[in-house]
Design a protein around this motif. Structure first.
Motif, PDB file in Angstrom:
ATOM      1  N   UNK A   1       0.831  -1.211   0.000  1.00 53.36           N
ATOM      2  CA  UNK A   1       0.000   0.000   0.000  1.00 53.36           C
ATOM      3  C   UNK A   1       0.860   1.254   0.000  1.00 53.36           C
ATOM      4  N   UNK A   2       1.947   1.243   0.770  1.00 50.91           N
ATOM      5  CA  UNK A   2       2.861   2.385   0.809  1.00 50.91           C
ATOM      6  C   UNK A   2       3.453   2.670  -0.572  1.00 50.91           C
ATOM      7  N   UNK A   3       3.616   1.599  -1.363  1.00 42.91           N
ATOM      8  CA  UNK A   3       4.257   1.728  -2.669  1.00 42.91           C
ATOM      9  C   UNK A   3       3.272   1.982  -3.807  1.00 42.91           C
ATOM     10  N   UNK A   4       1.995   1.891  -3.540  1.00 40.79           N
ATOM     11  CA  UNK A   4       1.013   2.161  -4.586  1.00 40.79           C
ATOM     12  C   UNK A   4      -0.013   1.056  -4.786  1.00 40.79           C
ATOM     13  N   UNK A   5       0.198  -0.105  -4.179  1.00 39.56           N
ATOM     14  CA  UNK A   5      -0.807  -1.153  -4.191  1.00 39.56           C
ATOM     15  C   UNK A   5      -0.807  -2.094  -5.372  1.00 39.56           C
ATOM     16  N   UNK A   6       0.116  -1.965  -6.282  1.00 39.22           N
ATOM     17  CA  UNK A   6       0.159  -2.825  -7.465  1.00 39.22           C
ATOM     18  C   UNK A   6       1.018  -4.067  -7.217  1.00 39.22           C
ATOM     19  N   UNK A   7       0.678  -5.144  -7.909  1.00 34.31           N
ATOM     20  CA  UNK A   7       1.462  -6.383  -7.806  1.00 34.31           C
ATOM     21  C   UNK A   7       2.918  -6.118  -8.188  1.00 34.31           C
ATOM     22  N   UNK A   8       3.126  -5.302  -9.198  1.00 40.61           N
ATOM     23  CA  UNK A   8       4.502  -5.005  -9.622  1.00 40.61           C
ATOM     24  C   UNK A   8       5.282  -4.283  -8.524  1.00 40.61           C
ATOM     25  N   UNK A   9       4.573  -3.513  -7.683  1.00 43.48           N
ATOM     26  CA  UNK A   9       5.245  -2.857  -6.566  1.00 43.48           C
ATOM     27  C   UNK A   9       5.805  -3.894  -5.601  1.00 43.48           C
ATOM     28  N   UNK A  10       5.025  -4.947  -5.324  1.00 43.40           N
ATOM     29  CA  UNK A  10       5.501  -6.002  -4.433  1.00 43.40           C
ATOM     30  C   UNK A  10       6.659  -6.759  -5.069  1.00 43.40           C
ATOM     31  N   UNK A  11       6.584  -6.972  -6.378  1.00 48.34           N
ATOM     32  CA  UNK A  11       7.692  -7.627  -7.072  1.00 48.34           C
ATOM     33  C   UNK A  11       8.983  -6.844  -6.936  1.00 48.34           C
TER      34      UNK A  11
END
Length: 86
Positions: free
Chosen positions: A61-71
């Protein structure tokens, strides 16, 4: 049963600080669960939660909430563990 050993490290990604458990990142069973995402998505997400000390949803969530952010965050954590072990 013995308690799991942790080796929590702090690293930076996109100008923010995050925590990750280096022992989970280096663990064979965890790596295997990550690679089986297509057949065992629950294992994959459980492992992400273990890596990020239960804060995986907060972090994405801190990074924007996208799957690619978690990657990207996962890749940064793996690199931080590699740098720590150099």
């Amino acid at each position: 049963m013995a308690e799991k050993q942790t080796d929590v490290i702090e690293f930076e990604f996109r100008g923010m600080k995050f925590l990750a458990d280096a022992n989970v990142i280096r663990n064979y069973a965890a790596i295997k669960r990550m690679s089986l995402v297509e057949t065992d998505p629950v294992g994959y997400f459980t492992t992400l939660s273990e890596i990020f000390t239960g804060r995986d949803e907060e972090y994405v969530d801190m990074l924007g909430g996208e799957v690619s952010d978690m990657g990207g965050l996962y890749t940064a954590a793996v690199q931080a563990v590699g740098a720590k072990n150099s």
